[in-house]
Each structure stands twice: as structure tokens, then as C-alpha cells.
Design a protein around this motif. Structure first.
Motif: not given
Length: 340
Positions: A70-72, A85-89, A253-269
């Protein structure tokens, strides 16, 4: 004339071969950058190989943790490097607040329970951990395996119970949320949990600040409040006589989640990667690593035999994770004031 034709045909074949080679190299060069995809955690190593094999998208390993990822993202907000990016909820919620992730509702969106995804698609769960009792049966000294939060207050378990410090470790805070919900509390009132912890002090609990997996395996801590996947790992991979109990009063239950980065350079991938880890194949990989996939219908019968029955998991509930994240600081202050 015949020689001229042969030369033309040969030249054409070379051109076609070069074109095919270029296409192959281009396909092989397809990339998506995932922050916090370490090969040792949750069997991301197998998952990344499967993504490349089935989608031809290369996803390099990345050993950041959730906080570092997240900091990066925040530091690179003006010129993003990562695609997913993958992280805790709780970090997914913070990433949304920081404005560094984009909305994306992946394939199988409708198969994912409402509590396991952001309604706008800013994060979506891949798998989850359920809080309960990880019990080294051989270290109980003949005492029965506890089945409820109230059982842990019985004097026969004195000196046997461990939990990570809920004021500093997230898994400890998850345990506090779980017992609080089970005892009728809510995110605005942690009094039920704090009362339970006060009563538990009579049993002289062991409260480490860092992971206590090895101490449970050795029998130093016979009963540990921890996630289900650690218990299954202990039982089926490390071959310890370990049981996992979802308490009768309920848990979370606590999920681990994934997000699409805003303005990702390879968003389609990046979108294809998210789709893949939520596909039947991707979900099966999580299940094989003893993580309960968010799409439980995608779990094979072979993998499912390692988990407790669905009837037990019916006692595990989602919570408002936004409220959970917001309440953590105030709970920690009360715990430090009233328990320690």
C-alpha cells in the motif's frame, strides 16, 4: 526460373517464421505486475505459474507485505508501476480511501458473497481465513478439545491458551472481534470482548506479539486462537495431531483481497489476472493450500475433505470490514488500559 521461384518460396518461409517468432515473443512478453504476491504465502508460487501457463501473462514474484504494498502504491500514485495488488481486507479499504485502486467487477462477480467484495469493485476477496481454536490434541494432558469461547474460561485449560497480542497483531484483533461478536458486541462496543479477556486472565494465557505456529506444534501452547488454514497446514502438511474448532457461539471470517491499481500500465492484463485467480482453476489452487476459496462452489471434492464441514462454517460470519478497520485503534487503547 525454377531457382528464382525456390528462392522466393524460401524467403517467404523465412518471413513467415520470423513473423511467428515475433508473435510468440510478443505473447511471451505480456506482463502484469502484482504487488505482494510472495511465492511462499498462500501458494502464490503455484498460482503465478498457472497464470503464465494458461494466459501467457508473466507475473513476477513480489515479496512485499500488505503495508509495504500500500505504501508503494501511494508513493507511485503519479506514475503507477503495479497493475494489481493483493492484501488483507483492511488494507484494501485503506487503498480505496487513498484513491490508488480502480473499480473492476471481475468474472464470477455474482458468485462472490456481498460481504466479500466492495460494492463498487475496488477490492474483491480471493480466499479467507476463519478464526477459531487451533488445538494440539496431544498437549492437552487428557483435557477435552474445547468447543466454545466459554470452554476456554474453564480452569482445566489454565496455562494452555495462547493468542497474539490484539493491540499489535492483526490476527489478535481478529480474535477480539470474533469473541466480541459471539458475545453480543458490535464495532461500537467491545465491552463483551474485554469482559471475556478479563475472565480469561485467570487461566494465565500466553500472549506473544508474533506468530506462534511453532510453539503450538511443539505443544508449548496447546490451544491457539488462529486461522483455520494454519491448523490445516499443521495437520496435513506438518502431520501434527492438530484439530481446528469453530466455536459454538460463532466466529468471524476475514478475507484476503485483490484490487486493480488505478491507472495501471497494463490494466487489461491486470484484469485477466484477477479473472484467473477467481476462476475455477485459480480457486482450486487456493483450496489446495488449505485456504478457503471465496467461491466455495469451485472447491474440488478432494480439497474439500481437508476442511471442516459447511455446517461448521455456517457459524463463521462476515462483518462490516470498514467498521472493523475504523474501530481497531480505539479497541487497542481499551485493551491496553483494561487488560494489561
Amino acid at each position: 526460373m525454377m531457382l528464382h521461384k525456390k528462392v522466393k518460396i524460401y524467403a517467404g518461409a523465412i518471413a513467415l517464421s520470423a513473423s511467428a517468432l515475433f508473435t510468440s515473443l510478443t505473447q511471451a512478453a505480456e506482463t502484469a505486475i502484482c504487488y505482494n504476491c510472495p511465492p511462499e504465502w498462500a501458494d502464490w508460487g503455484t498460482q503465478l505459474k498457472a497464470i503464465t501457463r494458461d494466459t501467457r501473462i508473466q507475473v513476477p514474484q513480489d515479496n512485499k507485505n500488505s503495508g509495504q504494498a500500500l505504501a508503494q502504491l501511494v508513493a507511485e500514485q503519479g506514475n503507477p508501476v503495479a497493475d494489481v495488488v493483493y492484501y488483507g481486507v483492511s488494507f484494501g479499504i485503506q487503498a480505496d480511501s487513498a484513491g490508488v485502486v480502480a473499480s473492476y467487477k471481475p468474472a464470477h462477480w455474482d458468485d462472490i458473497p456481498a460481504g466479500m467484495k466492495d460494492s463498487n469493485g475496488k477490492w474483491v476477496a480471493l480466499h479467507s481465513g476463519t478464526m477459531g481454536f487451533m488445538v494440539n490434541v496431544d498437549a492437552l494432558g487428557g483435557a477435552p478439545v474445547p468447543q466454545s469461547w466459554d470452554d476456554l474460561l474453564k480452569p482445566e485449560y489454565k496455562g494452555m491458551i495462547g493468542y497474539l497480542d490484539p493491540a499489535s497483531a492483526f490476527v489478535g484483533y481478529v480474535a477480539a472481534v470474533a469473541v466480541n461478536q459471539a458475545k453480543g458486541g458490535n464495532m461500537q462496543d467491545f465491552t463483551p470482548a474485554l469482559n471475556w479477556f478479563k475472565k480469561l486472565q485467570a487461566n494465565q494465557p500466553i500472549v506473544p506479539k508474533q506468530t506462534a505456529y511453532a510453539r503450538l506444534i511443539s505443544g508449548e501452547i496447546p490451544i491457539l486462537l488462529d486461522y483455520d488454514f494454519n491448523a490445516y497446514r499443521a495437520r496435513y502438511k506438518d502431520h501434527a495431531n492438530v484439530a481446528f474448532v469453530i466455536p459454538k457461539e460463532g466466529t468471524v471470517t476475514v478475507p484476503y483481497v485483490i484490487s486493480l491499481v488505478k491507472n495501471a500500465p497494463h490494466a487489461a492484463n491486470g484484469k485477466k489476472v484477477i479473472d484467473y485467480v477467481l476462476s475455477d482453476k485459480g480457486q482450486a489452487i487456493w483450496a489446495s493450500a488449505f485456504l478457503r476459496p471465496v467461491r466455495t462452489g469451485a472447491m474440488s471434492a478432494e480439497a474439500k475433505k481437508y476442511f471442516l464441514p459447511d455446517s461448521d462454517y455456517a457459524r463463521a460470519h462476515t462483518v462490516d470490514y470498514q467498521q472493523m478497520a475504523a474501530a481497531q485503534k480505539a479497541f487497542s487503547a481499551r485493551y491496553l488500559s483494561e487488560i494489561r
